[in-house]
Scaffold this motif. Structure first.
Motif, mmCIF file in Angstrom:
data_model
loop_
_atom_site.group_PDB
_atom_site.id
_atom_site.type_symbol
_atom_site.label_atom_id
_atom_site.label_comp_id
_atom_site.label_asym_id
_atom_site.label_seq_id
_atom_site.Cartn_x
_atom_site.Cartn_y
_atom_site.Cartn_z
ATOM 1 N N LEU A 49 32.347 19.274 50.413
ATOM 2 C CA LEU A 49 32.129 17.839 50.253
ATOM 3 C C LEU A 49 33.256 17.039 50.898
ATOM 4 O O LEU A 49 34.434 17.372 50.740
ATOM 5 C CB LEU A 49 32.052 17.481 48.763
ATOM 6 C CG LEU A 49 30.934 18.152 47.958
ATOM 7 C CD1 LEU A 49 31.040 17.758 46.494
ATOM 8 C CD2 LEU A 49 29.574 17.790 48.511
ATOM 9 N N GLU A 50 32.863 15.987 51.599
ATOM 10 C CA GLU A 50 33.828 15.035 52.129
ATOM 11 C C GLU A 50 34.231 14.068 51.013
ATOM 12 O O GLU A 50 33.682 14.097 49.905
ATOM 13 C CB GLU A 50 33.197 14.260 53.288
ATOM 14 C CG GLU A 50 32.728 15.102 54.453
ATOM 15 C CD GLU A 50 33.858 15.556 55.350
ATOM 16 O OE1 GLU A 50 34.883 14.842 55.451
ATOM 17 O OE2 GLU A 50 33.722 16.639 55.958
ATOM 18 N N SER A 51 35.178 13.216 51.307
ATOM 19 C CA SER A 51 35.597 12.181 50.366
ATOM 20 C C SER A 51 34.399 11.354 49.906
ATOM 21 O O SER A 51 33.613 10.868 50.722
ATOM 22 C CB SER A 51 36.625 11.279 51.049
ATOM 23 O OG SER A 51 36.919 10.158 50.248
ATOM 24 N N ASN A 52 34.210 11.252 48.577
ATOM 25 C CA ASN A 52 33.133 10.465 47.948
ATOM 26 C C ASN A 52 31.729 10.956 48.287
ATOM 27 O O ASN A 52 30.750 10.237 48.067
ATOM 28 C CB ASN A 52 33.256 8.981 48.328
ATOM 29 C CG ASN A 52 34.535 8.357 47.820
ATOM 30 O OD1 ASN A 52 34.923 8.565 46.680
ATOM 31 N ND2 ASN A 52 35.220 7.612 48.681
ATOM 32 N N GLU A 53 31.588 12.169 48.793
ATOM 33 C CA GLU A 53 30.259 12.728 49.078
ATOM 34 C C GLU A 53 29.681 13.353 47.810
ATOM 35 O O GLU A 53 30.409 13.879 46.966
ATOM 36 C CB GLU A 53 30.354 13.774 50.179
ATOM 37 C CG GLU A 53 28.995 14.304 50.638
ATOM 38 C CD GLU A 53 29.097 15.297 51.784
ATOM 39 O OE1 GLU A 53 28.044 15.738 52.270
ATOM 40 O OE2 GLU A 53 30.230 15.632 52.186
#
Length: 346
Positions: A49-53
């Motif tokens: 997961l990326e940031s805030n994903e």
């Protein structure tokens, strides 16, 4: 109600229609449950997961294969999402984040997890859930799922289930450009030569931004006459497929065009705009554009490009849309979304 909650509600509503797939009998379920939790697992549709994903977490049950008269397994085991409490001997409780932070929205058998904005210390996030037995014959089961934090300037996720492409994540970071050499401090030059050299370096520095963009793997260029911004990503490497890390290198190429420039939201639905994504090694291409319409199909995009930052040298933003491809003579439909960063050529 937040958009994440609405999406999760729709996801659960659809999932509830198929708690027990065709071919799975109550006897099959009883046999799987007889393993007393050993065949239960917590899954995520995306592990990186990326940031805030966000990702959807669900509980899965492994159904053992049927056996013949000699008790020898025939065929392969299958997996289904854990059925509801009318069938299952477990009550699902206590969804929680054990490590790494983030946000969790829960709804009985399923949860939506959103990664934190900044990377945790170990770059992992752990989510846990309890399976409370409804019968004294079963033990309490605690399931854990480890998710991994991934940070990339550009991350694109392609879904084309008909072609076996599920959550294919391609990533890249800006590269390219020319480093301008500094004038050595101990270099002895006549004052007039030194002045000319500094003037030349200053001029080159002024042109550096455009040169870097033109040589970069992620580039944005604006056509003032047509009022169209075109963004090109030429070096997207695959990082994950169906939530799992990929070790076989595959490269993707992405192009997006939209009308306008600067911060704002721009539609991909009209004429002269669109998106194309290609995986050259597999000779696969996916795209959408109103201009590609034929007599039988409308290949228009469905979403927007949103530019969140434009500092004159680079842009950042995100996008999402439906895309189309072909399998033989059949047109297939999927989706693509992502975030990006690109250098501006002008």
């Amino acid at each position: 109600m937040s958009i994440k909650t609405i999406i999760l509600f729709l996801y659960l509503s659809i999932s509830a229609l198929a708690q027990r797939p065709a071919g799975v009998t109550k006897q099959d379920l009883d046999k799987a449950f007889a393993e007393k939790g050993a065949r239960l697992s917590l899954r995520a549709d995306k592990d990186l997961l990326e940031s805030n994903e966000s990702t959807v977490l669900s509980i899965w049950l492994l159904i053992p294969p049927k056996t013949n008269a000699d008790d020898i397994p025939e065929g392969m085991p299958s997996e289904i999402k854990l059925p509801d409490t009318e069938i299952s001997p477990y009550r699902i409780t206590n969804w929680r984040i054990v490590e790494g932070g983030g946000n969790l929205i829960t709804e009985s058998l399923t949860a939506s997890y959103t990664a934190p904005s900044e990377a945790p210390e170990k770059k992992i996030m752990i989510v846990s859930v309890d399976c409370e037995p409804l019968s004294p014959n079963y033990p309490k089961v605690q399931l854990l799922k480890t998710l991994y934090f991934s940070r990339n300037e550009t991350a694109v996720v392609l879904n084309m289930p008909t072609m076996g492409i599920v959550n294919a994540k391609f990533v890249s970071n800006i590269s390219g450009g020319i480093k301008m050499p500094d004038i050595p401090a101990n270099l002895k030059l006549p004052p007039d030569v030194q002045a000319k050299l500094k003037a030349a370096q200053k001029m080159a520095q002024a042109q550096k931004s455009e040169t870097n963009a033109l040589m970069s793997n992620n580039m944005a260029i604006y056509n003032a006459k047509e009022n169209i911004t075109a963004v090109r990503f030429s070096d997207l490497g695959i990082q994950a497929m169906d939530g799992n890390l990929q070790t076989i290198p595959r490269m993707g190429i992405l192009g997006i065009s939209f009308k306008g420039k600067g911060q704002g939201s721009y539609s991909l639905i009209g004429k002269d705009v669109g998106l194309v994504f290609a995986i050259p090694s597999e000779q696969n291409a996916f795209g959408c554009s109103k201009d590609a319409k034929d007599n039988d199909h409308d290949f228009s995009c469905t979403g927007n490009v949103v530019i969140t930052k434009d500092d004159g040298k680079s842009i950042e933003g995100y996008f999402a849309t439906k895309v189309f491809s072909a399998v033989g003579k059949e047109v297939v439909v999927g989706s693509i979304y992502g975030k990006f960063s690109a250098l501006k050529a002008n």
